[in-house]
Design an enzyme around this catalytic site. Structure first.
Site, short mmCIF file in Angstrom:
data_model
loop_
_atom_site.label_atom_id
_atom_site.label_comp_id
_atom_site.label_asym_id
_atom_site.label_seq_id
_atom_site.Cartn_x
_atom_site.Cartn_y
_atom_site.Cartn_z
N SER A 138 0.78 -1.22 0.00
CA SER A 138 0.00 0.00 0.00
C SER A 138 0.82 1.28 0.00
O SER A 138 0.32 2.36 -0.30
CB SER A 138 -0.92 0.02 1.24
N SER A 162 3.31 -4.28 2.65
CA SER A 162 3.04 -2.96 2.08
C SER A 162 4.26 -2.07 1.86
O SER A 162 4.15 -1.04 1.22
CB SER A 162 2.03 -2.20 2.94
#
Length: 491
Positions: A138, A162
């Site tokens: 992310s 992430s």
């Protein structure tokens, strides 16, 4: 100058060959010329320049920054300049940086000479998203910002990959430290039991420098270990003959591209030919990791997102018919479909009649996964070598054909188990794919053995000599028309 390492630029600053303000201005200029990457949510230009000026004063009289998250505070305490906030998937729930409220992050390699030489060029009349590739997620904005030379290092978070995932796609180093080594104070929680701040840099040495600044006990975070952390400089490893490298057979997962497999095999041969012992190992419960993660993640998300109720935290709806209607409208408006879906799933898993069958069983499986790593490292293995992602970065138009959950399941499958066990792991950019895009490999180490992990990663980095990105012309999408922007070309 923006290609220099943290050590090199720090020396230049100390010797007066460049001032903090000059360096800040160069970073800001490059940020402006690479806006199309959508790496930054906010560019704090005035604040950054002010901090740069204060950094110059710090050498004479010191600098006291305002309150921040512990990791930010520690960086500011050492004279770092905060350039801005980078883009990411909403609440870090995603693997492509495509589900944020500010739009998707574009991978800088989409605009590199290496990539453009491999794919057919498109005209300005074609759709904006027809050719550029995702940055990963992310923490895609942080990876893109470092990759594009707009900053020297960036912070991310890592709950299931992430930091390492976007690092692999953007051709940078992405370090997930041991759980408890770096404070989580100020990090908006996703999965408290797995979240760790991540570090993104362009070389392994720089990751060690940033780690030395951030690591250590924080009274504001009870999960940080109380042992004193001693910052370290990485030695230049010349002999790997005493090193034992494990190759987990369970990481030969369905969907692993032939290119990634070839790079992984070549890396194993590199260690073997240099004298290291390379052996196949087994982590038998790895195959259950991603399913286990989705249960635990959703359950903790449901708990953590409850604080955003519109009364004390977060968005508040204008609906005032009743408290219940205000709650419902607030959370419907304040969360995207991905976040709402995880909240609903988590609440289902935590229902009294489901708790034992889902949450408790998932916790038991997590222990088995962690025990697998304990057994492997206890057998004499020093380091594990695995792929980081299933393939190189895919085009945006291909990525969004799958729903977020499916994509996250695919993209976290090689990184997530390290979070389950709380182990340190680092992505090292290794090679370019046939399309001219980065391929990274992951090293997983023993708990709190970041020095050994990064020393091996540094040796590997030196052997592979990953090519630096050659940015060509970066374009800005404005009012439906692709317009030429200031060229960003580097030799």
């Amino acid at each position: 100058m923006l290609r220099a390492s943290l050590r090199q630029i720090s020396l230049a600053l100390k010797e007066g060959r460049v001032t903090p303000t000059e360096l800040c201005q160069r970073c800001l200029a490059l940020i402006r010329s690479t806006q199309v990457l959508n790496a930054y949510i906010t560019v704090a230009e005035e604040t950054a320049l002010k901090q740069a000026e204060e950094a110059e004063e710090r050498y004479r009289r010191g600098y006291v920054p305002p309150y921040n998250a512990t990791v930010v505070q520690k960086l500011l305490d050492q004279g770092a300049v905060l350039l801005g906030k980078t883009n990411l998937d909403e609440f870090a729930m995603g693997s492509g940086s495509t589900d944020g409220v500010f739009g998707p992050v574009r991978n800088p390699w989409s605009y590199s000479r290496q990539y453009k030489e491999k794919v057919a060029s498109r005209s300005d009349s074609e759709p904006e998203n027809s050719n550029w590739v995702i940055a990963g997620g992310s923490s895609g904005g942080s990876a893109a910002a470092v990759s594009a030379f707009t900053c020297f290092a960036a912070l991310g978070s890592d709950t299931g990959g992430s930091t390492r995932n976007p690092a692999a796609h953007c051709g940078v180093v992405g370090l997930k430290p041991t759980y408890g080594l770096i404070s989580r104070h100020g990090l908006i929680p996703l999965v408290n039991s797995m979240d760790v701040p991540g570090i993104l840099t362009r070389c392994v040495d720089d990751a060690a420098v940033v780690l030395g600044t951030l690591a250590g006990h924080d009274p504001k975070d009870s999960t940080t270990v109380q042992d004193t952390f001693q910052p370290f400089a990485l030695p230049s490893l010349t002999d790997v003959s005493k090193l034992c490298v494990g190759i987990p057979k369970e990481y030969h997962v369905p969907g692993l591209s032939s290119e990634i497999l070839a790079v992984w095999s070549k890396a194993a041969d590199l260690f073997k030919n240099a004298g290291a012992k390379v052996v196949e190992v087994s982590l038998p419960h790895t195959c259950y990791s991603i399913v286990c993660y989705h249960v635990l993640c959703a359950a903790e998300v449901a708990s953590n997102m409850a604080r955003f109720d519109g009364l004390e935290y977060g968005h508040r709806s204008d609906v005032n018919k009743s408290t219940e209607s205000m709650y419902a409208a607030t959370r419907r408006e304040g969360f995207n479909d991905v976040v709402r879906g995880r909240i609903l799933s988590g609440n289902y898993f935590l229902l009294k009649q489901n708790y034992e069958d889902y949450f408790v069983k998932a916790q038991k499986v997590r222990r088995l996964i962690a025990n697998d790593f304990v057994k492997v490292f206890g057998s004499g293995i020093d380091i594990l070598l695995t792929p980081t992602t299933l393939s190189d970065a895919v085009p945006y138009v291909e990525f969004i054909k799958e729903d977020n959950r499916t994509r996250s399941t695919q993209d976290d499958i090689l990184t997530q188990a390290a979070n389950m066990a709380g182990l340190p792991a680092v992505n090292v950019p290794t090679a370019l794919s046939g399309r001219g895009l980065p391929i990274g490999l992951q090293f997983i180490g023993r708990s709190f053995q970041e020095k050994q992990l990064l020393t091996v990663a540094k040796w590997f980095e030196k052997q592979v000599q990953f090519p630096m990105i050659q940015l060509e012309e970066v374009k800005k999408y404005d009012n439906g028309v692709l317009q030429h922007q200031e060229s960003a070309s580097y030799s």
